[in-house]
Design a protein around this motif. Structure first.
Motif, PDB file in Angstrom:
ATOM      1  N   GLN A   1       2.302  11.953   2.749  1.00 35.68           N
ATOM      2  CA  GLN A   1       3.058  10.807   2.958  1.00 35.68           C
ATOM      3  C   GLN A   1       2.225   9.707   2.263  1.00 35.68           C
ATOM      4  N   LEU A   2       0.966   9.598   2.160  1.00 34.86           N
ATOM      5  CA  LEU A   2       0.496   8.337   1.353  1.00 34.86           C
ATOM      6  C   LEU A   2       0.909   8.726  -0.168  1.00 34.86           C
ATOM      7  N   ARG A   3       0.844   9.765  -0.756  1.00 35.52           N
ATOM      8  CA  ARG A   3       1.218  10.143  -1.989  1.00 35.52           C
ATOM      9  C   ARG A   3       2.536   9.828  -2.314  1.00 35.52           C
ATOM     10  N   ALA A   4       3.519  10.161  -1.254  1.00 39.14           N
ATOM     11  CA  ALA A   4       4.844   9.634  -1.391  1.00 39.14           C
ATOM     12  C   ALA A   4       5.155   8.226  -1.445  1.00 39.14           C
ATOM     13  N   LEU A   5       4.211   7.389  -0.861  1.00 39.00           N
ATOM     14  CA  LEU A   5       4.489   5.910  -0.821  1.00 39.00           C
ATOM     15  C   LEU A   5       3.931   5.452  -2.100  1.00 39.00           C
ATOM     16  N   TYR A   6       2.963   6.087  -2.806  1.00 38.99           N
ATOM     17  CA  TYR A   6       2.330   5.736  -4.104  1.00 38.99           C
ATOM     18  C   TYR A   6       3.323   6.024  -5.192  1.00 38.99           C
ATOM     19  N   GLN A   7       4.039   7.254  -5.026  1.00 40.05           N
ATOM     20  CA  GLN A   7       4.942   7.591  -5.923  1.00 40.05           C
ATOM     21  C   GLN A   7       6.289   6.583  -5.924  1.00 40.05           C
ATOM     22  N   LYS A   8       6.644   6.138  -4.718  1.00 41.54           N
ATOM     23  CA  LYS A   8       7.597   5.168  -4.474  1.00 41.54           C
ATOM     24  C   LYS A   8       7.092   3.914  -5.299  1.00 41.54           C
ATOM     25  N   ILE A   9       6.293   3.438  -5.189  1.00 38.59           N
ATOM     26  CA  ILE A   9       5.532   2.204  -5.917  1.00 38.59           C
ATOM     27  C   ILE A   9       5.686   2.286  -7.420  1.00 38.59           C
ATOM     28  N   ILE A  10       5.495   3.799  -7.808  1.00 37.65           N
ATOM     29  CA  ILE A  10       5.446   3.776  -9.233  1.00 37.65           C
ATOM     30  C   ILE A  10       6.980   3.667  -9.694  1.00 37.65           C
ATOM     31  N   ASP A  11       7.694   4.652  -8.832  1.00 33.00           N
ATOM     32  CA  ASP A  11       9.026   4.743  -9.423  1.00 33.00           C
ATOM     33  C   ASP A  11      10.025   3.618  -9.457  1.00 33.00           C
ATOM     34  N   LYS A  12       9.395   2.305  -8.520  1.00 29.54           N
ATOM     35  CA  LYS A  12      10.059   1.343  -8.535  1.00 29.54           C
ATOM     36  C   LYS A  12       9.348   0.120  -8.877  1.00 29.54           C
ATOM     37  N   PRO A  13       9.221  -0.173 -10.275  1.00 30.99           N
ATOM     38  CA  PRO A  13       8.291  -1.245 -10.453  1.00 30.99           C
ATOM     39  C   PRO A  13       8.503  -2.457 -10.025  1.00 30.99           C
ATOM     40  N   ALA A  14       9.572  -2.856  -9.281  1.00 29.10           N
ATOM     41  CA  ALA A  14       9.757  -3.953  -8.404  1.00 29.10           C
ATOM     42  C   ALA A  14       8.774  -4.165  -7.277  1.00 29.10           C
ATOM     43  N   LEU A  15       8.468  -2.985  -6.729  1.00 26.72           N
ATOM     44  CA  LEU A  15       7.454  -2.811  -5.614  1.00 26.72           C
ATOM     45  C   LEU A  15       5.973  -3.141  -6.115  1.00 26.72           C
ATOM     46  N   GLY A  16       5.776  -2.988  -7.582  1.00 23.89           N
ATOM     47  CA  GLY A  16       4.545  -3.202  -8.130  1.00 23.89           C
ATOM     48  C   GLY A  16       4.451  -4.525  -8.597  1.00 23.89           C
ATOM     49  N   LYS A  17       5.668  -5.399  -8.670  1.00 25.80           N
ATOM     50  CA  LYS A  17       5.693  -6.974  -8.881  1.00 25.80           C
ATOM     51  C   LYS A  17       5.373  -7.652  -7.493  1.00 25.80           C
ATOM     52  N   VAL A  18       5.838  -6.898  -6.387  1.00 27.36           N
ATOM     53  CA  VAL A  18       5.550  -7.680  -5.096  1.00 27.36           C
ATOM     54  C   VAL A  18       4.047  -7.627  -4.903  1.00 27.36           C
ATOM     55  N   ILE A  19       3.359  -6.363  -5.255  1.00 31.28           N
ATOM     56  CA  ILE A  19       1.933  -6.399  -5.073  1.00 31.28           C
ATOM     57  C   ILE A  19       1.117  -7.445  -6.003  1.00 31.28           C
ATOM     58  N   ALA A  20       1.831  -7.679  -7.260  1.00 30.66           N
ATOM     59  CA  ALA A  20       1.076  -8.774  -8.112  1.00 30.66           C
ATOM     60  C   ALA A  20       1.574 -10.060  -7.650  1.00 30.66           C
TER      61      ALA A  20
END
Length: 273
Positions: free
Chosen positions: A146-165
């Motif tokens: 489940q954690l890996r799936a969450l990490y992969q979702k962040i990678i696949d959707k760069p918009a989520l990465g921008k939220v992190i930043a």
């Protein structure tokens, strides 16, 4: 072009940025602080501030490749081995010898474990803070998948990465001081998440170590697998302590880590925090 020739084709490791928090002339031990993903050496102020560390101990922190003031080559594979190669080269450049204690937070904990596994003669002991230790894919449990799936979702959707930043994350102090992910290193952040955290062997490697290892983790840490740490705690050379905290190192967490550093520096690895 010269940079690429040296580091890509000749495979000379990059040297990391180093911040010396304290550097006595004749240190009894050297503590090397390794930050987590997206962060930098600045995060360790909560641990080493107010002269918490014994003055006979050298304390230095590195910025991992891709973060802080270290180089950010966009052609690199940001796996743990790449970080370890640069760390070891940097310690040699800094002429660090004698007793070396590695202290790693999150991703930094994985880097510390890999360093100790492949360079055991260099490392005296480890202090691991909030280590995301997972089984290798195919052997992982449901919570890890489940954690890996969450990490992969962040990678696949760069918009989520921008939220992190985003400024939102910084404003509400969701990360340690020194955390900085922006357009210049967002892809490096995502590549590191994939190559070093989703794909890792740290749980196997830590079980193969023989030097003292002390692990701290927060009771409310969302990326920790408690069963994995409880299993490690059954090994004689590993001590595991749960504290009232989340994933990041707050003031109380920092005090606990500082006390552990002082114990390791004087050779009393498993005293009470």
């Amino acid at each position: 072009m010269f940079d690429r020739l040296i580091h890509r084709w000749l495979r000379v490791p990059y040297k990391l940025y180093v911040h010396d928090f304290q550097r006595p002339k004749h240190p009894l031990a050297t503590v090397v602080l390794i930050h987590g993903i997206g962060s930098s050496s600045a995060m360790w102020q909560r641990v080493v501030g107010r002269r918490r560390i014994n003055k006979t101990t050298r304390v230095l922190a590195v910025d991992l490749l891709g973060f802080g003031n270290s180089p950010r080559p966009h052609w690199k594979t940001y796996d743990v081995k790449t970080q370890v190669d640069s760390l070891v080269a940097t310690l040699a450049q800094q002429k660090v010898d004698g007793r070396i204690i590695l202290v790693g937070h999150s991703l930094g904990a994985l880097v510390a474990v890999h360093t100790a596994r492949y360079y055991p003669s260099l490392i005296d002991s480890l202090i691991l803070c909030s280590p995301p230790l997972y089984h290798q894919q195919g052997k992982d449990r449901l919570a890890e998948r489940q954690l890996r799936a969450l990490y992969q979702k962040i990678i696949d959707k760069p918009a989520l990465g921008k939220v992190i930043a985003s400024d939102f994350a910084k404003k509400y102090k969701l990360f340690n001081p020194g955390f900085l992910v922006d357009e210049s290193n967002l892809q490096i952040f995502l590549d590191t998440l994939d190559a070093a955290i989703i794909n890792q062997k740290a749980l196997t490697e830590i079980a193969e170590l023989t030097m003292p290892v002390e692990i701290f983790y927060g009771q409310f840490d969302p990326v920790i697998i408690n069963k994995n740490l409880r299993k490690l705690a059954k090994q004689k050379h590993i001590a595991v302590t749960k504290i009232l905290a989340s994933h990041e190192i707050d003031k109380r967490y920092g005090q606990v880590v500082a006390q552990a550093i002082n114990r390791h520096a004087i050779g009393d690895d498993y005293g009470q925090a």
